[in-house]
Design a protein around this motif. Structure first.
Motif, PDB file in Angstrom:
ATOM      1  N   LEU A 103       0.835  -1.203   0.000  1.00 49.62           N
ATOM      2  CA  LEU A 103       0.000   0.000   0.000  1.00 49.62           C
ATOM      3  C   LEU A 103       0.870   1.254   0.000  1.00 49.62           C
ATOM      4  O   LEU A 103       0.578   2.230  -0.703  1.00 49.62           O
ATOM      5  N   SER A 104       1.948   1.223   0.767  1.00 51.35           N
ATOM      6  CA  SER A 104       2.807   2.396   0.896  1.00 51.35           C
ATOM      7  C   SER A 104       3.479   2.770  -0.417  1.00 51.35           C
ATOM      8  O   SER A 104       3.578   3.950  -0.763  1.00 51.35           O
ATOM      9  N   ILE A 105       3.950   1.762  -1.160  1.00 52.94           N
ATOM     10  CA  ILE A 105       4.674   2.105  -2.390  1.00 52.94           C
ATOM     11  C   ILE A 105       3.751   2.720  -3.432  1.00 52.94           C
ATOM     12  O   ILE A 105       4.208   3.457  -4.314  1.00 52.94           O
ATOM     13  N   GLU A 106       2.446   2.451  -3.333  1.00 49.81           N
ATOM     14  CA  GLU A 106       1.511   3.117  -4.238  1.00 49.81           C
ATOM     15  C   GLU A 106       1.472   4.613  -3.947  1.00 49.81           C
ATOM     16  O   GLU A 106       1.295   5.436  -4.856  1.00 49.81           O
ATOM     17  N   ILE A 107       1.644   4.965  -2.686  1.00 47.05           N
ATOM     18  CA  ILE A 107       1.677   6.373  -2.292  1.00 47.05           C
ATOM     19  C   ILE A 107       3.029   6.993  -2.660  1.00 47.05           C
ATOM     20  O   ILE A 107       3.092   8.129  -3.148  1.00 47.05           O
ATOM     21  N   PHE A 108       4.104   6.245  -2.440  1.00 48.19           N
ATOM     22  CA  PHE A 108       5.435   6.762  -2.787  1.00 48.19           C
ATOM     23  C   PHE A 108       5.548   7.018  -4.290  1.00 48.19           C
ATOM     24  O   PHE A 108       6.175   7.980  -4.717  1.00 48.19           O
ATOM     25  N   GLY A 109       4.949   6.123  -5.065  1.00 47.67           N
ATOM     26  CA  GLY A 109       5.023   6.221  -6.517  1.00 47.67           C
ATOM     27  C   GLY A 109       6.200   5.438  -7.076  1.00 47.67           C
ATOM     28  O   GLY A 109       7.305   5.518  -6.532  1.00 47.67           O
ATOM     29  N   TYR A 110       5.958   4.681  -8.128  1.00 49.42           N
ATOM     30  CA  TYR A 110       7.021   3.896  -8.758  1.00 49.42           C
ATOM     31  C   TYR A 110       6.593   3.556 -10.175  1.00 49.42           C
ATOM     32  O   TYR A 110       5.411   3.604 -10.530  1.00 49.42           O
ATOM     33  N   ASP A 111       7.563   3.197 -10.991  1.00 48.91           N
ATOM     34  CA  ASP A 111       7.303   2.776 -12.366  1.00 48.91           C
ATOM     35  C   ASP A 111       7.634   1.309 -12.590  1.00 48.91           C
ATOM     36  O   ASP A 111       6.965   0.619 -13.355  1.00 48.91           O
ATOM     37  N   ASN A 112       8.680   0.847 -11.933  1.00 44.12           N
ATOM     38  CA  ASN A 112       9.132  -0.528 -12.129  1.00 44.12           C
ATOM     39  C   ASN A 112       8.328  -1.478 -11.236  1.00 44.12           C
ATOM     40  O   ASN A 112       8.356  -1.344 -10.005  1.00 44.12           O
ATOM     41  N   PRO A 113       7.617  -2.453 -11.814  1.00 44.43           N
ATOM     42  CA  PRO A 113       6.809  -3.374 -11.001  1.00 44.43           C
ATOM     43  C   PRO A 113       7.621  -4.224 -10.040  1.00 44.43           C
ATOM     44  O   PRO A 113       7.051  -4.836  -9.125  1.00 44.43           O
ATOM     45  N   ALA A 114       8.954  -4.273 -10.215  1.00 45.41           N
ATOM     46  CA  ALA A 114       9.803  -5.025  -9.282  1.00 45.41           C
ATOM     47  C   ALA A 114       9.699  -4.455  -7.867  1.00 45.41           C
ATOM     48  O   ALA A 114      10.034  -5.141  -6.896  1.00 45.41           O
ATOM     49  N   CYS A 115       9.229  -3.218  -7.751  1.00 40.54           N
ATOM     50  CA  CYS A 115       9.063  -2.609  -6.427  1.00 40.54           C
ATOM     51  C   CYS A 115       8.067  -3.377  -5.569  1.00 40.54           C
ATOM     52  O   CYS A 115       8.150  -3.339  -4.336  1.00 40.54           O
ATOM     53  N   ARG A 116       7.142  -4.059  -6.204  1.00 40.91           N
ATOM     54  CA  ARG A 116       6.160  -4.803  -5.421  1.00 40.91           C
ATOM     55  C   ARG A 116       6.816  -5.960  -4.670  1.00 40.91           C
ATOM     56  O   ARG A 116       6.505  -6.202  -3.501  1.00 40.91           O
ATOM     57  N   GLN A 117       7.705  -6.690  -5.345  1.00 41.05           N
ATOM     58  CA  GLN A 117       8.408  -7.773  -4.646  1.00 41.05           C
ATOM     59  C   GLN A 117       9.346  -7.202  -3.593  1.00 41.05           C
ATOM     60  O   GLN A 117       9.520  -7.783  -2.518  1.00 41.05           O
ATOM     61  N   TYR A 118       9.932  -6.061  -3.864  1.00 44.20           N
ATOM     62  CA  TYR A 118      10.767  -5.366  -2.875  1.00 44.20           C
ATOM     63  C   TYR A 118       9.962  -5.083  -1.611  1.00 44.20           C
ATOM     64  O   TYR A 118      10.431  -5.331  -0.486  1.00 44.20           O
TER      65      TYR A 118
END
Length: 260
Positions: A103-118
């Motif tokens: 949930l937090s990374i959706e607020i931080f913002g990202y482009d690379n979907p690898a952030c989800r596994q991170y």
């Protein structure tokens, strides 16, 4: 993030109110679930926390399914005081920690979907560290999060933990769980795309603080049965915040956490 944290804090407090009967707490969690569903369906939740959260949900398109997972995880504390296997505990860690990261990374913002596994890996690392720190506190509520299969492997009896008995056998048990946490820290560190490090600055700081906490626990042989809770001092947190910020600003490849 403040609105998201407030939601997480409130539902977690519901599960931890041990003075309140379990069925009453279960009903309270169901009310939170229904009110959240109302927020998604009609945009008119009753709870003030959910009213503050609603604009955040809409702005960042936060999935309802993740909040449902979080509530399921919190609800596990109502029914389970022991976890048989590493796999069982892994599900709990995913629901109460990795989901918050997602949930937090959706607020931080990202482009690379690898952030989800991170986010998943870092969440599990943080939660395992938290579990190791709070063994005594959890035992006072008759909760043992360390997997029972690990207790048997290291010949530690549940009653020893409940009585706050420290031994070399317990140190070996806790060390094995700490090794798993370290593996998740490494996976998170190696899985975060370099171009996303600045966006994940807050998460990286959390990783640095909890990594320092894990080191402190190791220095005392994971003996957390004394009256004082192991903490990272404010001065250390300030130093870690400055170091993390510097690394991000200069785009340094230096690691904030995990073994060299």
């Amino acid at each position: 993030m403040a609105a998201l944290y407030a939601f997480c804090r409130r539902v977690d407090d519901v599960a931890d109110e041990t003075d309140v009967p379990v069925e009453e707490r279960r009903l309270m969690l169901e009310q939170w679930r229904q009110d959240l569903a109302e927020a998604y369906a009609t945009g008119q939740p009753r709870f003030p926390v959910n009213r503050e959260l609603l604009p955040v949900i809409r702005r960042f398109n936060l999935p309802q399914s993740l909040f449902e997972e979080l509530l399921e995880g919190v609800g596990m504390d109502l029914d389970r005081r022991r976890y048989e296997s590493e796999r069982d505990l892994d599900l709990y860690c995913y629901r109460v920690a990795s989901v918050v990261g997602l949930l937090s990374i959706e607020i931080f913002g990202y482009d690379n979907p690898a952030c989800r596994q991170y986010a998943i890996d870092l969440g599990k690392a943080l939660q395992l560290t938290n579990i190791l720190r709070d063994v005594r506190r959890d035992a006072e509520r008759d909760r043992i999060y360390l997997p029972l299969e690990d207790l048997r492997r290291h010949e530690v009896d549940s009653d020893e933990i409940l009585r706050h008995v420290y031994s070399e056998r317990y140190r070996s048990l806790a060390s094995a769980v700490a090794d798993r946490a370290r593996q998740y820290y490494v996976r998170a560190r190696e899985g975060l795309p370099s171009e996303e490090r600045r966006a994940m600055g807050a998460a990286e700081l959390m990783g640095a603080v909890y990594w320092r906490l894990l080191i402190k626990l190791g220095h005392i042989g994971y003996n957390v049965f004394g009256p004082d809770r192991v903490r990272v001092a404010k001065t250390e947190k300030f130093y870690l915040a400055c170091r993390t910020r510097w690394h991000l600003q200069v785009r340094s490849s230096a690691h904030n956490y995990g073994p060299p």
